[in-house]
Design an enzyme around this catalytic site. Structure first.
Site, mmCIF file in Angstrom:
data_model
loop_
_atom_site.group_PDB
_atom_site.id
_atom_site.type_symbol
_atom_site.label_atom_id
_atom_site.label_comp_id
_atom_site.label_asym_id
_atom_site.label_seq_id
_atom_site.Cartn_x
_atom_site.Cartn_y
_atom_site.Cartn_z
ATOM 1 N N GLU A 44 0.803 -1.225 0.000
ATOM 2 C CA GLU A 44 0.000 0.000 0.000
ATOM 3 C C GLU A 44 0.842 1.285 0.000
ATOM 4 O O GLU A 44 0.748 2.108 0.907
ATOM 5 C CB GLU A 44 -0.973 -0.019 1.187
ATOM 6 C CG GLU A 44 -1.926 -1.221 1.121
ATOM 7 C CD GLU A 44 -2.775 -1.405 2.377
ATOM 8 O OE1 GLU A 44 -2.733 -0.549 3.265
ATOM 9 O OE2 GLU A 44 -3.471 -2.430 2.457
ATOM 10 N N GLU B 173 -6.375 -10.631 -1.191
ATOM 11 C CA GLU B 173 -7.125 -10.362 0.052
ATOM 12 C C GLU B 173 -8.631 -10.289 -0.217
ATOM 13 O O GLU B 173 -9.339 -9.447 0.344
ATOM 14 C CB GLU B 173 -6.643 -9.049 0.694
ATOM 15 C CG GLU B 173 -5.142 -9.006 0.944
ATOM 16 C CD GLU B 173 -4.682 -7.815 1.780
ATOM 17 O OE1 GLU B 173 -5.527 -7.089 2.334
ATOM 18 O OE2 GLU B 173 -3.453 -7.619 1.878
#
Ligand code: G3I
Length: 427
Positions: free
Chosen positions: A226, A337
């Site tokens: 991220e 995810e």
């Protein structure tokens, strides 16, 4: 009724507290807040989870969620009654393995040392290799857990996680090395301010140590997690602010050196969310890959997190063309995810059906993309999902739920049939 007895009796006690079973079901199907003082229990129903807050001497210490003596959460999913459950029994991973090339299907798990770990029904499914051929540690390999003091590494939890997976023959995506979140206190609050040189050394030491220590016991590492904002600009993390954007390249260069030094096969990934469909952020992630490649720095794959919302999941065609944009650069992709949450609780029957279609779109996109190596769900049981605490009022995002709460049998949702249909649609 005292709070302690309410906690002991668990969710099953709510009908007695709330009145008629019908009222209790209606309230439990929404978010229910139970606030207690020494002698009173107040129940307010408003959204999607049951939260028990207690004060006063009669309350004792609240460390248990309803109907469980070992989970540390005080917030529990109130799963609605499904209209339909799964019919396919082939197994998510078995279906993935039947494709050419073989794919894996896996899950994140927040073990060891958690309520999940002590829930026999959860653990039986985690160990079910027909469904799961790959595991990702949800937390235990993150920086706060692995280097709690500067230069002092704790491998215990990670070793336990790997040992469980290895005993089952499940591969492990190790998660993660450099992320702005879940950092240890010493790193975010240094006694002497970091300089670019000192923080770079800290980052290099962390990356090198963990890659070399766990070696090829990790199938892949999420090296940087991220790094981007949704508009494609750099996220202003501690690493970005102190070192500058070069922290990204340095992280992969360091990882590459560790892989080379030990002669490892472990794959190095970049992992992010909202890069599952074309747009500024996906383009920026592709540019990160290109930037590394232009410097001959190793990057093997990109993780598409895929935290989706029922009815807002990008179409299969969109996901496939986005995957193609990455694989066209010569890297693998993985869905890392996946969950598909309901924006309201309980979901309607139509939303449950849509959830199945949404799971199918993502798994189908992977099945139709030769270099999509597999799909990982971010845990498989709503009881232990990260969603309700991050998105209050939302949930029901996983493939299973436990109508009776923790430590009770799992029910496979109809969404699970979407996973199988997705793999079976592969060309
Ligand atoms: O460690 C404490 C424990 O001591 C305490 O008893 C417990 C009480 O709730 O909290 C524990 O910390 C929690 C930690 O998970 C370990 O369970 C934190 O409060 C909680 O915020 C943390 O949440 C994790 C979250 O990352 C942090 O941002 C989730 O479990 C984890 O599933 C989630 O995973 C992230 C991926 O790494 C990156 N992509 C998004 C994904 C979902 O947010």
């Amino acid at each position: 009724m005292s709070v302690r007895s309410l906690l002991t009796l668990g969710l099953a006690a709510l009908p007695a507290v709330l009145g008629s079973p019908l009222e209790a079901r209606a309230a439990a199907a929404k978010t229910t807040t139970v606030t207690a003082s020494a002698s009173t229990v107040t129940v307010t129903a408003s959204a999607s989870t049951v939260t028990v807050t207690a004060s006063g001497s009669a309350c004792g210490s609240i460390t248990s969620a309803p109907s469980s003596s070992h989970t540390t959460s005080t917030s529990v999913n109130t799963n609605p009654t499904t209209t339909e459950t799964a019919t396919q029994t082939i197994g998510f991973n078995k279906a993935a393995k039947s494709l050419s090339p073989k794919r894996y299907f896996g899950t994140a798990a927040d073990i060891p040392g958690t309520g999940e770990n002590q829930d026999p029904y959860y653990m039986a499914e985690l160990n079910n290799t027909k469904d799961f051929g790959q595991l990702t540690p949800a937390n235990i390999m993150k920086w706060y857990a692995t280097e709690p003091e500067q230069g002092v590494f704790n491998y215990t939890g990670g070793n336990d996680f790997l040992a469980l997976a290895e005993a089952n023959g499940q591969i492990v995506r190790c998660h993660n090395l450099v992320w702005y979140n879940q950092l240890p206190y010493w790193l975010t609050n240094p006694t002497t301010n970091w300089t670019a040189a000192t923080l770079t050394a800290v980052m290099e030491n962390h990356i090198t140590n963990l890659i070399e220590y766990w070696g090829d016991r990790c199938y892949a590492w999420d090296v940087v997690n991220e790094a981007l904002n949704d508009d494609g600009s750099w996220r202003e993390t501690i690493f970005y602010e102190v070192i500058g954007p070069s922290y990204f390249d340095i992280a992969y260069k360091t990882a590459q050196a560790a892989v080379k030094a030990k002669g490892l096969k472990v794959k190095l990934y970049y992992n992010d969310y909202n890069i599952e469909y074309p747009g500024n952020k996906s383009t920026a992630a592709q540019n990160l890959v290109k930037g590394l490649q232009s410097q001959k720095i190793k990057i093997d794959g990109v993780g598409l997190q895929s935290h989706f919302i029922i009815g807002e999941t990008p179409s299969q065609a969109t996901q496939e063309s986005n995957m193609a944009a990455f694989t066209g650069l010569g890297v693998d992709v993985a869905v890392t995810e996946l969950d598909v949450r309901s924006p309201n609780l309980p979901p309607t029957a139509a939303q449950e059906t849509q959830q199945k279609a949404d799971y199918q779109s993502t798994v189908g996109a992977c099945a139709n993309t030769q270099r999509c190596v597999g799909v990982t769900v971010w845990d498989f049981d709503d009881t232990y999902s990260w969603i309700p605490s991050t998105f209050p009022g939302q949930g029901y995002g996983d493939l299973f739920f436990q109508p009776g709460g923790p430590d009770t049998p799992l029910v496979k949702k109809v969404a699970a049939d979407g996973v199988i249909a997705g793999w079976e649609s592969g060309t």
